[in-house]
Motif scaffolding. Structure first.
Motif, PDB file in Angstrom:
ATOM      1  N   ALA A 439       0.868  -1.101  -0.062  1.00  0.00           N
ATOM      2  CA  ALA A 439       0.160  -0.119  -0.063  1.00  0.00           C
ATOM      3  C   ALA A 439       0.902   1.370   0.123  1.00  0.00           C
ATOM      4  N   GLU A 440       0.589   2.169  -0.846  1.00  0.00           N
ATOM      5  CA  GLU A 440       1.125   3.242  -0.831  1.00  0.00           C
ATOM      6  C   GLU A 440       0.656   4.531  -0.412  1.00  0.00           C
ATOM      7  N   ARG A 441       1.587   5.226   0.587  1.00  0.00           N
ATOM      8  CA  ARG A 441       0.949   6.428   1.070  1.00  0.00           C
ATOM      9  C   ARG A 441       0.597   7.555   0.495  1.00  0.00           C
ATOM     10  N   ILE A 442      -0.405   8.201   0.581  1.00  0.00           N
ATOM     11  CA  ILE A 442      -1.333   9.162   0.057  1.00  0.00           C
ATOM     12  C   ILE A 442      -1.422  10.607   0.767  1.00  0.00           C
ATOM     13  N   ALA A 443      -1.456  11.687   0.335  1.00  0.00           N
ATOM     14  CA  ALA A 443      -1.517  12.765   1.212  1.00  0.00           C
ATOM     15  C   ALA A 443      -2.832  13.200   0.823  1.00  0.00           C
ATOM     16  N   VAL A 444      -3.929  13.149   2.148  1.00  0.00           N
ATOM     17  CA  VAL A 444      -5.319  13.851   1.802  1.00  0.00           C
ATOM     18  C   VAL A 444      -5.198  15.261   2.130  1.00  0.00           C
ATOM     19  N   LEU A 445      -5.600  16.086   1.056  1.00  0.00           N
ATOM     20  CA  LEU A 445      -5.392  17.410   1.297  1.00  0.00           C
ATOM     21  C   LEU A 445      -6.451  17.977   2.116  1.00  0.00           C
ATOM     22  N   TYR A 446      -7.777  17.392   2.120  1.00  0.00           N
ATOM     23  CA  TYR A 446      -8.684  18.063   2.939  1.00  0.00           C
ATOM     24  C   TYR A 446      -9.733  16.828   3.290  1.00  0.00           C
ATOM     25  N   ALA A 447      -9.782  16.751   4.702  1.00  0.00           N
ATOM     26  CA  ALA A 447     -10.692  15.617   5.346  1.00  0.00           C
ATOM     27  C   ALA A 447     -11.082  16.070   6.620  1.00  0.00           C
ATOM     28  N   THR A 448     -12.442  15.980   6.759  1.00  0.00           N
ATOM     29  CA  THR A 448     -12.742  16.122   8.123  1.00  0.00           C
ATOM     30  C   THR A 448     -12.231  15.135   9.056  1.00  0.00           C
ATOM     31  N   PRO A 449     -12.373  15.291  10.511  1.00  0.00           N
ATOM     32  CA  PRO A 449     -11.295  14.229  11.206  1.00  0.00           C
ATOM     33  C   PRO A 449     -11.833  12.911  11.042  1.00  0.00           C
ATOM     34  N   ASP A 450     -13.022  12.566  10.863  1.00  0.00           N
ATOM     35  CA  ASP A 450     -13.558  11.202  10.749  1.00  0.00           C
ATOM     36  C   ASP A 450     -14.772  11.148   9.692  1.00  0.00           C
ATOM     37  N   GLY A 451     -14.460  11.988   8.635  1.00  0.00           N
ATOM     38  CA  GLY A 451     -15.331  12.235   7.541  1.00  0.00           C
ATOM     39  C   GLY A 451     -14.757  11.772   6.216  1.00  0.00           C
ATOM     40  N   TYR A 452     -15.547  11.862   5.107  1.00  0.00           N
ATOM     41  CA  TYR A 452     -15.119  11.235   3.813  1.00  0.00           C
ATOM     42  C   TYR A 452     -13.820  12.336   3.342  1.00  0.00           C
ATOM     43  N   PRO A 453     -12.783  11.749   2.735  1.00  0.00           N
ATOM     44  CA  PRO A 453     -11.847  12.423   1.783  1.00  0.00           C
ATOM     45  C   PRO A 453     -12.394  13.211   0.722  1.00  0.00           C
ATOM     46  N   LYS A 454     -12.028  14.286   0.686  1.00  0.00           N
ATOM     47  CA  LYS A 454     -12.388  15.347  -0.428  1.00  0.00           C
ATOM     48  C   LYS A 454     -11.450  15.383  -1.651  1.00  0.00           C
TER      49      LYS A 454
END
Length: 526
Positions: A439-454
Motif C-alpha cells: 500500500a502506498e501512502r497518500i496525502a489527503v489535502l482536505y478531510a474532516t477528522p472522521d469524515g470522507y476524503p475530499k
C-alpha cells in the motif's frame, strides 16, 4: 534382570545423531574442524542457534539451544557448520529400516531415537544381554553413538535409554508377578523428565517438589488430575504418560514401512558419448518406467535420472511434475531440456531412471485431455514444461485464504494442487481485482477528522473526489499483531475523471495509538 515374558520393546537413543551424520558426510577439509570446538547451527529470527556440539565445544561451555553469539563469548575459536534437520530425519528413517534386523518392525522416535519390537527375538541372539551387545557392535561399526534399553513398554524403554544405566533391561516381574509394580519399582529412581513431558509441565512438577518417578505415587491421582485436568495431550499430562509407561493404556506407534520405488536401468555394452545415443537410451527407459508404473497402478510425480560415467562420476537430473503421469513421450521431452549441459567425459556406461515419488493413477478410457497430453498440450504438460524452463518456484497460482486483512487474503501454491478444504474465502464487500504489492501512502489535502476524503495526492498528482462509499472498518488480527496496531477504515472512491480507487485511513483521531491517522492507497478498480 534379564528374563521376563510378554511384549519387549528396544529403545535406541542416538544422542549425537546430527553430529555423527555430519561426520559421515564431511569431506577431509570439513572433518578437520572436528579436532577443535565445533557446533552445528540453525538460523533463527534472533540469530544462529546451536543445535549440536562436539566434545571440545561442550568442554568450552557451549550447550544445545544456546545462541552462537553467547557461545563465542565463552570460546571465540568455535567453528561452525550448518545443521540440516531434514537430512537428519532422512538418515534416521534409513536407520529405522536397517534396524529391523533386530525385530519385525521399527518406529521413529523423532528427532533422535528408534523403537523396535523385539518380542520373542532375544533367544535368537542368546538372550537380551547378547542382543544389546550385538546392537552396540553394529552401531559402533557405523561410527554412531547409541544408548539402548529393553522394557515391556515403549515409555519404559525410552526412559531407561535416556536416563537409566547403559544397556538397561527391565522384565516387569514384580511382587505376585505384577508387571506394573515391577516397572514402577525399576524406574522409581529416574527423574520425572523420563516421562517425555513438555518443558513447562516439568517445571510445574519440580515446583511441586516432584523430582523422581517414584514420588508421583506418593500423592493421589486426583490431586495430579485436578492440576492437569485441561491437558489432553500425552506430553502435557503426567498421568497419561505414567499410564503408558506402566502399560495401563496402549501407546500407538507408527512403524516405518519401506516403499520400493519404481526403478529401471540400462548397463551399456559400450560407453556412449553422443547425445542421440543418450536420447535413445532415455526413450527406452521412459517406456520401461511407463510399463512399471502402469503395472503398479501409479504415476510419477518426481523422477531422477542418473548417468554413471566411466571415470566414476555420476550426473543426476531431477524432474518434479505438476500431476502424476506415466506418459513416456512427455517424460522424454522434459528430460531433453535438462541434458544439454551433461558432460559425458570418456563415456556413460550406465543410465538409471527412478521414480522417487509416485501417486495412484488409475487406468482410464482415452479422452480429449489424454489425447492432448500425448501431444504435449494438456494443462499439466504445459505446466511441467514451463517449470522445467523457468524453474521450480516460477509457476504458481493464488488461492483464497481466510483472513480479513486484504494483503493476507490469498496465498500462493503449486498450480495443480487442490485448494485446502479448511480455507474458505470470507465474504466481504466488493474488493478491487488489482491490489498493490505494498500500500502506498497518500496525502489527503482536505478531510474532516472522521469524515470522507475530499481530495488526495498520489504519485505527484492531485485527484478530486467525485463519489465516495464507505467506510468499511477492518480491525487488526490481534493474535498476530501488537496491541498498538490501528484500525483501518476503507473507502471506495471515484475521482473527477471516473477512475476508481480503494484507499484506507490507518487509525482514528484520539485512539491513543499514535499521532494523526495516515492515509494509504491499496487497490485500483478496473
Amino acid at each position: 534382570m534379564t528374563g521376563g515374558c510378554g511384549r519387549r520393546i528396544l529403545s535406541l537413543w542416538l544422542p549425537d545423531l546430527a553430529l555423527d551424520r555430519w561426520r559421515l558426510a564431511a569431506d577431509a577439509t570439513q572433518a578437520a574442524l572436528d579436532h577443535g570446538p565445533l557446533v552445528l547451527i540453525a538460523d533463527t529470527a534472533h540469530g544462529p542457534r546451536i543445535e549440536a556440539i562436539n566434545r571440545h565445544a561442550g568442554a568450552a561451555g557451549a550447550q544445545r539451544g544456546m545462541m552462537l553469539a553467547d557461545a563465542r563469548t565463552l570460546c571465540p575459536a568455535i567453528a561452525t557448520a550448518p545443521a540440516d534437520p531434514a537430512a537428519d530425519l532422512a538418515f534416521l528413517e534409513k536407520l529405522a529400516l536397517w534396524a529391523r534386523r533386530w525385530g519385525p518392525w521399527s518406529a521413529l522416535d523423532a528427532p533422535d531415537g528408534l523403537l523396535i519390537d523385539v518380542t520373542a527375538v532375544p533367544h535368537l541372539y542368546g538372550g537380551e544381554r547378547a542382543l544389546l551387545a550385538d546392537v552396540n557392535r553394529a552401531f559402533a561399526g557405523r561410527r554412531l553413538t547409541v544408548r539402548a534399553a529393553i522394557a515391556p513398554t515403549a515409555g519404559a524403554a525410552w526412559a531407561l535409554s535416556h536416563y537409566g544405566p547403559p544397556d538397561a533391561i527391565v522384565d516387569g516381574a514384580g511382587p505376585d508377578f505384577d508387571p506394573e509394580q515391577g516397572i514402577a519399582r525399576a524406574l522409581s529412581g529416574l527423574p520425572v523428565a523420563a516421562l517425555r513431558l513438555d518443558r513447562d509441565v516439568l517445571t510445574v512438577l519440580r515446583r511441586l517438589g516432584l523430582k523422581r518417578l517414584g514420588e508421583l505415587g506418593t500423592i493421589g491421582r486426583d490431586a495430579i488430575q485436578r492440576r492437569f485436568r485441561n491437558r489432553k495431550s500425552p506430553a502435557a499430562n503426567p498421568l497419561i504418560r505414567m499410564d503408558q509407561l506402566l502399560g495401563r493404556v496402549p501407546e500407538p506407534l507408527l512403524p516405518v514401512v519401506q516403499q520400493d520405488m519404481p526403478l529401471v536401468q540400462r548397463r551399456l555394452l559400450e560407453p556412449i558419448r553422443h547425445r542421440p545415443l543418450l536420447d535413445r537410451v532415455l526413450a527406452d527407459l521412459a517406456a520401461d518406467m511407463a510399463r512399471e508404473l502402469e503395472g503398479r497402478g501409479e504415476g510419477a510425480r518426481r523422477l531422477e535420472l542418473g548417468l554413471w560415467r566411466v571415470d566414476g562420476e555420476v550426473a543426476v537430473r531431477r524432474l518434479e511434475l505438476a500431476a502424476a503421469t506415466r506418459e513416456a513421450a512427455h517424460i522424454c521431452r522434459l528430460f531433453a531440456m535438462k541434458l544439454d549441459d551433461v558432460d559425458a567425459g570418456f563415456g556413460i556406461e550406465m543410465v538409471r531412471l527412478r521414480a522417487s515419488w509416485a501417486e495412484p493413477l488409475e487406468l482410464a478410457q482415452g479422452d480429449i485431455e489424454a489425447s492432448a497430453e500425448a501431444q504435449g498440450t494438456s494443462l499439466a504438460a504445459c505446466i511441467d514444461r514451463l517449470t522445467v524452463r523457468l524453474g521450480e518456484k516460477a509457476v504458481s497460482r493464488p488461492v483464497p485464504f481466510a483472513s480479513h486483512i486484504p494483503e493476507r487474503a490469498q496465498r500462493w501454491q503449486r498450480p495443480l494442487d487442490p485448494e485446502p478444504a479448511s480455507q474458505e474465502q470470507l465474504a466481504f464487500h466488493k474488493r478491487p481485482l488489482k491490489l498493490l504489492d505494498t500500500a502506498e501512502r497518500i496525502a489527503v489535502l482536505y478531510a474532516t477528522p472522521d469524515g470522507y476524503p475530499k481530495r488526495f495526492r498520489w504519485r505527484g498528482k492531485v485527484h478530486e473526489v467525485a463519489r465516495v462509499e464507505g467506510p468499511e472498518r477492518i480491525a487488526p488480527e490481534w493474535w498476530r499483531e501488537r496491541g498498538s496496531a490501528r484500525l483501518r477504515d476503507y473507502y471506495r472512491i471515484e475521482d473527477e475523471a471516473g477512475r476508481r480507487y480503494w484507499i484506507y485511513r490507518l487509525g482514528i483521531v484520539g485512539d491513543g495509538r499514535g499521532d494523526l491517522p495516515d492515509w494509504y492507497l491499496q487497490g485500483l478498480y478496473a
